[in-house]
Design a protein around this motif. Structure first.
Motif, PDB file in Angstrom:
ATOM      1  N   VAL A   2       0.813  -1.227   0.000  1.00 26.93           N
ATOM      2  CA  VAL A   2       0.000   0.000   0.000  1.00 26.93           C
ATOM      3  C   VAL A   2       0.845   1.274   0.000  1.00 26.93           C
ATOM      4  O   VAL A   2       0.399   2.299  -0.507  1.00 26.93           O
ATOM      5  CB  VAL A   2      -1.021   0.062   1.170  1.00 26.93           C
ATOM      6  N   TYR A   8      -2.267   5.808  -0.680  1.00 27.19           N
ATOM      7  CA  TYR A   8      -1.446   6.095   0.492  1.00 27.19           C
ATOM      8  C   TYR A   8      -0.887   7.509   0.418  1.00 27.19           C
ATOM      9  O   TYR A   8      -0.892   8.237   1.411  1.00 27.19           O
ATOM     10  CB  TYR A   8      -0.322   5.065   0.626  1.00 27.19           C
ATOM     11  N   LEU A 106      -7.161   0.775   2.779  1.00 26.31           N
ATOM     12  CA  LEU A 106      -6.153   0.568   1.740  1.00 26.31           C
ATOM     13  C   LEU A 106      -5.710  -0.899   1.712  1.00 26.31           C
ATOM     14  O   LEU A 106      -5.588  -1.495   0.638  1.00 26.31           O
ATOM     15  CB  LEU A 106      -4.936   1.460   1.970  1.00 26.31           C
TER      16      LEU A 106
END
Length: 118
Positions: A2, A8, A106
């Motif tokens: 991620v 992110y 995420l």
């Protein structure tokens, strides 16, 4: 997994846009935990949930997730260096909880993508 994704980067940007929230006078403090302690606690809880919700994750995948969380904590320490050891306010606690939930999202998305491609 991620930390190299756009999502992110957007979350890091979101955090930096809200740094003012963490520069509040200590008169508001209610929590016994510091800002960084709360981030670590919340991220740990979220990652435990990720792993619990995905029992089919291999040992290697779980280790990758842990390494990613370590990288995220490192980034948070860098971004929040000047306020990391301040006691958290209720508003900060709420933000940290929400931010940690977004981090979990995420991971959920990446795990779902990996399972579809298998």
């Amino acid at each position: 997994m991620v930390t190299d994704k756009d999502g992110y980067m957007h979350l890091v940007q979101y955090l930096t846009e809200h740094l003012g929230l963490f520069e509040t006078p200590n008169s508001e403090v209610i929590s016994d935990d510091t800002v960084m302690e709360l981030f670590e606690e919340q991220l740990s809880a979220q990652i435990i949930m990720v792993c619990g919700q995905n029992p089919s994750l291999s040992f290697t995948q779980r280790n990758m997730i842990i390494r990613e969380v370590d990288a995220i904590v490192y980034d948070l320490e860098e971004i929040l260096a000047s306020v990391a050891n301040h006691k958290a306010t209720p508003a900060q606690t709420l933000f940290i909880t929400e931010f940690s939930g977004l981090i979990k999202n995420l991971f959920d998305q990446e795990i779902a993508k990996q399972q579809v491609s298998v």
